[in-house]
Design a protein around this motif. Structure first.
Motif, PDB file in Angstrom:
ATOM      1  N   CYS A 509      53.449  38.733  29.744  1.00 19.75           N
ATOM      2  CA  CYS A 509      53.223  38.233  31.098  1.00 19.75           C
ATOM      3  C   CYS A 509      52.097  38.992  31.785  1.00 19.75           C
ATOM      4  CB  CYS A 509      54.517  38.334  31.912  1.00 19.75           C
ATOM      5  SG  CYS A 509      54.380  37.699  33.595  1.00 19.75           S
ATOM      6  N   ARG A 512      48.794  37.830  30.295  1.00 18.00           N
ATOM      7  CA  ARG A 512      48.452  36.492  30.758  1.00 18.00           C
ATOM      8  C   ARG A 512      47.922  36.536  32.199  1.00 18.00           C
ATOM      9  NH1 ARG A 512      52.481  34.482  28.699  1.00 18.00           N
ATOM     10  NH2 ARG A 512      53.919  34.600  30.472  1.00 18.00           N
ATOM     11  N   GLU A 513      48.560  37.340  33.037  1.00 21.28           N
ATOM     12  CA  GLU A 513      48.065  37.484  34.402  1.00 21.28           C
ATOM     13  C   GLU A 513      46.686  38.143  34.424  1.00 21.28           C
ATOM     14  OE1 GLU A 513      50.941  39.615  36.568  1.00 21.28           O
ATOM     15  OE2 GLU A 513      52.446  38.013  36.577  1.00 21.28           O
ATOM     16  N   GLU A 515      44.344  37.870  32.100  1.00 20.89           N
ATOM     17  CA  GLU A 515      43.359  36.864  31.721  1.00 20.89           C
ATOM     18  C   GLU A 515      43.097  35.888  32.863  1.00 20.89           C
ATOM     19  OE1 GLU A 515      44.827  35.058  28.231  1.00 20.89           O
ATOM     20  OE2 GLU A 515      44.629  36.853  26.969  1.00 20.89           O
ATOM     21  N   ASP A 516      44.143  35.490  33.575  1.00 22.13           N
ATOM     22  CA  ASP A 516      43.954  34.596  34.708  1.00 22.13           C
ATOM     23  C   ASP A 516      43.089  35.233  35.792  1.00 22.13           C
ATOM     24  OD1 ASP A 516      45.527  32.793  33.396  1.00 22.13           O
ATOM     25  OD2 ASP A 516      47.371  33.311  34.488  1.00 22.13           O
ATOM     26  N   LEU A 517      43.296  36.515  36.028  1.00 21.27           N
ATOM     27  CA  LEU A 517      42.478  37.207  37.013  1.00 21.27           C
ATOM     28  C   LEU A 517      41.024  37.275  36.587  1.00 21.27           C
ATOM     29  CD1 LEU A 517      44.838  40.144  38.032  1.00 21.27           C
ATOM     30  CD2 LEU A 517      44.203  38.188  39.420  1.00 21.27           C
ATOM     31  N   LYS A 518      40.785  37.482  35.309  1.00 25.90           N
ATOM     32  CA  LYS A 518      39.400  37.517  34.819  1.00 25.90           C
ATOM     33  C   LYS A 518      38.724  36.177  35.010  1.00 25.90           C
ATOM     34  CE  LYS A 518      40.841  40.758  31.304  1.00 25.90           C
ATOM     35  NZ  LYS A 518      41.176  40.874  29.886  1.00 25.90           N
ATOM     36  N   LEU A 519      39.411  35.099  34.636  1.00 32.29           N
ATOM     37  CA  LEU A 519      38.845  33.768  34.784  1.00 32.29           C
ATOM     38  C   LEU A 519      38.595  33.434  36.246  1.00 32.29           C
ATOM     39  CD1 LEU A 519      38.001  31.136  33.445  1.00 32.29           C
ATOM     40  CD2 LEU A 519      40.378  30.376  33.558  1.00 32.29           C
ATOM     41  N   GLU A 520      39.508  33.819  37.102  1.00 29.86           N
ATOM     42  CA  GLU A 520      39.325  33.576  38.526  1.00 29.86           C
ATOM     43  C   GLU A 520      38.135  34.346  39.072  1.00 29.86           C
ATOM     44  OE1 GLU A 520      40.239  31.625  42.027  1.00 29.86           O
ATOM     45  OE2 GLU A 520      41.108  31.358  40.019  1.00 29.86           O
ATOM     46  N   LYS A 523      34.957  32.456  38.063  1.00 23.64           N
ATOM     47  CA  LYS A 523      34.779  31.262  38.878  1.00 23.64           C
ATOM     48  C   LYS A 523      34.299  31.609  40.289  1.00 23.64           C
ATOM     49  CE  LYS A 523      38.243  28.447  36.486  1.00 23.64           C
ATOM     50  NZ  LYS A 523      39.525  27.714  36.630  1.00 23.64           N
TER      51      LYS A 523
END
Length: 598
Positions: A509, A512-513, A515-520, A523
Motif C-alpha cells: 500500500c 502504491r501510494e 507511485e501515485d504521488l510521483k505520477l501526480e 502531471k
C-alpha cells in the motif's frame, strides 16, 4: 480471696454505688482529669479503680478531698466513661470508644484484682468478639489508637488491630497469593470487576490511618502473602487524599506551613518506599504525579531517583503530559524540568540495552514498536519545550541526541522541533543554527517536510542545500523510472526496519501510494508548464512588452525535464488554451497581403 468472695464483694459495692447515686449524697472528692473537674464519691471509685485506691491509701490526709490524675489516656471524656462504669450507669460501647475505654481502664488499673467483671475485662471481651471480627471495626479501633499512645502500644492494641486487618484482608480478598488457584486465574470479567470493587473498598477504609500505622498495616499484609500488585489502588487513593492541596501542576511554589510541608514530605517518601517492585504495577501517570510532588516538596535524592527509574522502565506507556514536569524555581531557569526528563530517558535506554525485551511481560510492546513509541514521544517533548526562551542550545542538543536514531524512522518530528526552536530563538548565530540542524538527517525527511524546508528562511544555507540535493536526487530517480530508487532513504529504511512487524499488505500500500504521488507530481509540473505559456491572441502585446523586460534566465534542469515530459504527454494541455496549429494559422499573414505593393 476466692472468686466467690470477689463476686459477692463486687455485687455489694455495686449496690452501694447505686444507692449513693440514687440518694444524691453530696460528693466527698473532686477529681481533676483531662483538664476537667469531676465531683464524685470515694467509695464507688475506690471499689473498682486500683489507681485511686492507692492514692487514697497513701495520702497523709485521712480526709482527702482532691485527686489529680495526670496524663490520662483519652482525656476528660475517657475518665467520664470510667466514672459512669464505677457508678453502674449504663452507656453504649462501640468501635468509636472501645480503644479509649481499654486504655483508660489500664491506666486506672480497673482489673479483676479489684472487682469481678471490671472495665478491663469488659473492654477486652468487646474487642475480641466484636471489633476485631471485621475490617471496618479493626480500622476504626486502629484509627482511635493513634491518639492513645503510648498506652495503646503498652496493651498491644495496635498490633492486634494490624494483625486483624491483615488476616481479614488475606481471607476476603481474591488478590491474596495464598488463595490463588487455577480456577481463580480464569475468572470472568464480572469477577474481575468485583475484585476491583474490593480493592477500592480497602483503599477507602485504610486512607483514614496515619502514615506510620498505614505503613505497618501494609507490611503485615505483605507478610501474610497479600499480592503486592493489588496494593496499587490503595497507595494511589491514599496519596491522592494525603497530598491534596499541593500545587504540583503549575510553575512556582505555593507557600505552605513548615509543619504541613514536613508531614506531606514524610507521607510521600513513605509511599514511594511502599511501591510494589513489579513492573507495570503502577501507572505512569501516577508515578509522574508522585515525581512532581517529590520535586515540589524537595524530598530526598534517593526518593526522586527511585521514581525516575520506575518511570524509565515504563516510558513506552507514557504520554506527553506525563513528561511536562514544571520547574518549581524562579531562578530564571527553564519552564519545564528538562534534567529530570533527560535522566528518565537515560534510565529507559540503559534498561533497554541491559535487559532487552521481556517475553514474559504481558504489558511489554514489541521491541521495535516500543522504541518507535518512545522516539515519537521524545520528539513531541522536544518540540513542546522548544518554545521556551530560556532553553539553551547545549541543553536542546543534549536532549535531542538522546533520542535513538533507530527510533526515528523519519526526521519530520525532529525537523518540527528544530523549526520551532529556531523560530523561538531568532538571535542564534549561524554556528549555533548549524549545530541545532545537525541533529536531523536530511535524507530521512518526507516530501512534505522537504518542501517546507526548501522555503524555510530560518534554516542555514547548508541545510537547505542538502535538502534540495536529496530531493533532486530523488526526483531524478523518479524521472528515470527507477521505482525502487525513487523511494527516499527514509522510506527504504522504514521498509527495512519495519519488516519485522509490518505486514506485506501495508508495504504494498505504501509503494502504491508512493507511485501515485510521483505520477501526480509529473502531471502537476506539466500542467504548470502549460499554464505558463501565453495565450495566442496576446502574442503581439506580450512581445512588445517583453522588449522592456530583462532577458529570461537560463532554463533549469526541472524545466527541461518538464518540457520533455510535455512532449510525451501532449494530451495534458491546459483548459482554455487552443491548439498550437490554430495559433500558427491565425498568426500567418494573408497571401494577398504578402505580395501587395503597399
Amino acid at each position: 480471696m476466692s472468686t466467690k468472695k470477689k463476686q459477692l464483694l463486687s455485687t455489694a459495692m455495686r449496690r452501694t454505688s447505686e444507692w449513693i447515686f440514687s440518694q444524691e449524697i453530696p460528693s466527698d472528692v473532686t477529681v481533676h482529669a483531662g483538664g476537667a473537674n469531676f465531683s464524685l464519691h470515694k467509695f464507688p471509685l475506690v471499689s473498682k479503680c486500683g489507681y485511686i485506691r492507692k492514692v487514697v491509701a497513701e495520702a497523709s490526709d485521712a480526709d482527702l478531698s482532691f485527686i489529680e490524675i495526670p496524663d490520662i489516656p483519652g482525656g476528660a471524656e475517657a475518665f467520664e466513661l470510667a466514672a459512669r462504669f464505677c457508678y453502674g450507669i449504663n452507656f453504649e460501647i462501640s468501635t468509636d470508644n472501645i480503644a479509649m475505654l481499654r486504655c483508660v481502664a489500664e491506666h486506672l488499673e480497673m482489673t479483676e484484682d479489684y472487682a469481678v467483671g471490671n472495665l478491663v475485662s469488659r473492654a477486652e471481651a468487646y474487642i475480641n468478639e466484636v471489633a476485631l471480627k471485621s475490617l471496618s471495626g479493626s480500622v476504626s479501633v486502629l484509627h482511635q489508637c493513634e491518639k492513645l499512645n503510648p498506652m495503646a502500644e503498652k496493651v498491644k492494641l495496635i498490633n492486634r488491630c494490624i494483625d486483624a486487618v491483615a488476616y481479614v484482608a488475606c481471607q476476603e480478598s481474591q488478590f491474596s497469593s495464598s488463595g490463588i488457584t487455577d480456577s481463580q486465574e480464569s475468572l470472568s470479567s464480572s469477577a474481575s470487576h468485583h475484585r476491583s470493587a474490593i480493592v477500592d473498598w480497602w483503599a477507602e477504609d485504610l486512607t483514614l490511618l496515619r502514615i506510620d500505622i498505614f505503613q505497618r498495616v501494609l507490611m503485615a499484609m505483605k507478610a501474610r502473602g497479600f499480592n503486592q500488585s493489588a496494593l496499587g489502588p490503595v497507595l494511589m487513593l491514599y496519596a491522592q487524599k494525603s497530598l491534596r492541596g499541593l500545587e504540583i501542576f503549575g510553575r512556582g511554589r505555593k507557600v505552605i506551613e513548615l509543619k504541613q510541608e514536613h508531614e506531606k514530605r514524610v507521607i510521600l517518601e513513605t509511599i514511594v518506599s511502599l511501591l510494589p517492585g513489579e513492573k507495570n504495577s503502577m501507572s505512569v501517570s501516577f508515578l509522574s504525579m508522585l515525581l512532581r510532588a517529590a520535586i515540589y516538596l524537595e524530598t530526598t535524592v534517593a526518593c526522586r531517583l527511585d521514581l525516575e527509574k520506575r518511570m524509565g522502565l515504563q516510558l513506552g506507556q507514557a504520554v506527553l503530559d506525563d513528561l511536562l514536569i514544571p520547574s518549581y524555581s524562579f531562578a530564571g531557569d527553564t519552564l519545564f524540568d528538562v534534567d529530570t526528563v533527560q535522566r528518565i530517558l537515560v534510565n529507559y535506554l540503559e534498561r533497554d540495552m541491559i535487559e532487552g525485551p521481556n517475553a514474559d511481560d504481558d504489558f511489554a510492546y514489541p521491541p521495535n514498536a516500543d522504541l518507535e513509541r518512545v522516539g515519537r514521544l521524545m520528539e513531541n517533548y522536544v518540540a513542546e519545550i522548544a518554545t521556551d526562551p530560556n532553553l539553551k542550545v547545549a541543553k536542546f542538543i543534549s536532549l535531542a541526541e538522546l533520542v535513538p536514531e533507530q527510533a526515528r524512522i523519519t526526521e519530520d518530528g525532529m525537523y518540527r522541533a528544530i523549526d520551532i526552536y529556531l523560530k523561538a530563538h531568532p538571535t542564534l548565530s549561524d554556528m549555533e543554527r548549524k549545530k541545532v540542524c545537525s541533529m536531523m538527517d536530511c535524507q530521512k525527511l518526507s516530501r512534505e517536510a522537504c518542501a517546507h524546508a526548501a522555503q524555510n528562511d530560518r534554516l542555514p544555507v547548508q541545510t537547505v542545500v542538502q535538502v534540495l540535493y536529496y530531493e533532486q536526487q530523488r526526483l531524478r530517480d523518479t524521472m528515470n523510472g527507477n521505482v525502487m530508487g525513487a523511494e527516499s532513504p527514509a522510506i527504504s529504511k522504514l521498509s527495512t526496519y519495519s519488516s519485522d512487524h509490518l505486514v506485506a499488505d501495508e508495504l504494498s500500500c505504501l509503494r502504491r501510494e508512493n507511485e501515485d504521488l510521483k505520477l501526480e507530481l509529473v502531471k502537476m509540473r506539466m500542467r504548470l508548464k502549460e499554464l505558463e505559456k501565453p495565450p495566442p491572441n496576446t502574442l503581439p502585446a506580450s512581445v512588445s512588452a517583453s522588449d522592456e523586460k530583462p532577458p529570461l534566465p537560463r532554463k533549469s534542469f526541472m524545466n527541461t525535464v518538464s518540457k520533455k515530459l510535455g512532449r510525451l504527454y501532449p494530451f495534458m494541455r491546459a483548459e482554455g488554451v487552443k491548439p498550437l496549429s490554430v495559433a500558427k494559422v491565425r498568426g500567418k499573414p494573408n497571401k494577398d497581403r504578402r505580395h501587395s505593393i503597399s
